[in-house]
Design an enzyme around this catalytic site. Sequence first.
Site, PDB file in Angstrom:
ATOM      1  CG  MET A   1      44.209  -5.737 -39.850  1.00 54.69           C
ATOM      2  SD  MET A   1      43.995  -4.307 -38.820  1.00 54.69           S
ATOM      3  CE  MET A   1      42.251  -4.061 -38.868  1.00 54.69           C
ATOM      4  CB  CYS A   2      46.540  -1.550 -44.322  1.00 51.42           C
ATOM      5  SG  CYS A   2      45.694  -0.342 -43.309  1.00 51.42           S
ATOM      6  NE  ARG A   3      46.694  -7.278 -46.527  1.00 52.11           N
ATOM      7  CZ  ARG A   3      47.076  -8.452 -45.983  1.00 52.11           C
ATOM      8  NH1 ARG A   3      47.206  -9.517 -46.733  1.00 52.11           N
ATOM      9  NH2 ARG A   3      47.344  -8.529 -44.704  1.00 52.11           N
ATOM     10  CG  ASN A 113      48.878  -5.262 -42.187  1.00 55.96           C
ATOM     11  OD1 ASN A 113      49.354  -6.352 -42.458  1.00 55.96           O
ATOM     12  ND2 ASN A 113      47.614  -5.108 -41.876  1.00 55.96           N
TER      13      ASN A 113
END
Length: 229
Positions: A1-3, A113
């Site tokens: 997942m993104c940050r 996120n």
Amino acid sequence: MCRHLGWLGREVSVSSLVLEPAYGLRTQSYAPRRQKYALLNADGWGVGFFDGAIPRRWRSAAPLWGDASFASVAPALRSHCVVAAVRSATVGMPIEVGATAPFTDGHWLLSHNGIVDRHVLPATSSAESVCDSAVLADLIFARGLDELGAVVVEIGNADPHARLNILAANGSRMLATTWGDTLSVLHRDDGIVLASEPYDDDADWDEVPDRHLVEVTPDGITMTVLKGP
Ligand code: GLN
């Protein structure tokens, strides 16, 4: 997942938040330290910042670590309010600039996120991309950011597998939710940082517990529990 990372405070350079810290978003693009759902964030990056009341964005579908042009200009980009992200695309989602946070409605910058089943989101023709995060951002903008906590609880209940860590700012307020992934907060003398993971080893970083709404204003931080039905 993104940050993702958000800043509200005195004017600072984008570089000092995103590129210079030892474990900042540039490092997190290839070696995140607290990421549970992906190994790296190579599917793009976005930096949004307020220029007075105007949100401006620089986004790319390439990895942040390789962007020499951005690295050259970022020290000269200064703002009191920043929302930035590096992306690890969810399987099946397009890798394109329109799918890359931050999203905007012209007033807010917003990053997601996480992951959400698009079937629980209303159909939209105004989202920038068919990516789940772009469609979710469109819904949040349509409902208004004052409804952020309510929307997250609603969508979280409709899709029990959803992870809904949102970060949004409008130049004078910064909002974030924790719903399935990490978030930390750092009080600095010159402002407040919210970040998926600490960008350095400063002992002052605090973890935000899961299922909370965080609101940052010039007066400080408030946290509320996000309650299901
Ligand atoms: N689901 C979103 C995407 O595909 C966000 C992914 C993430 O948090 N890594 O871009």
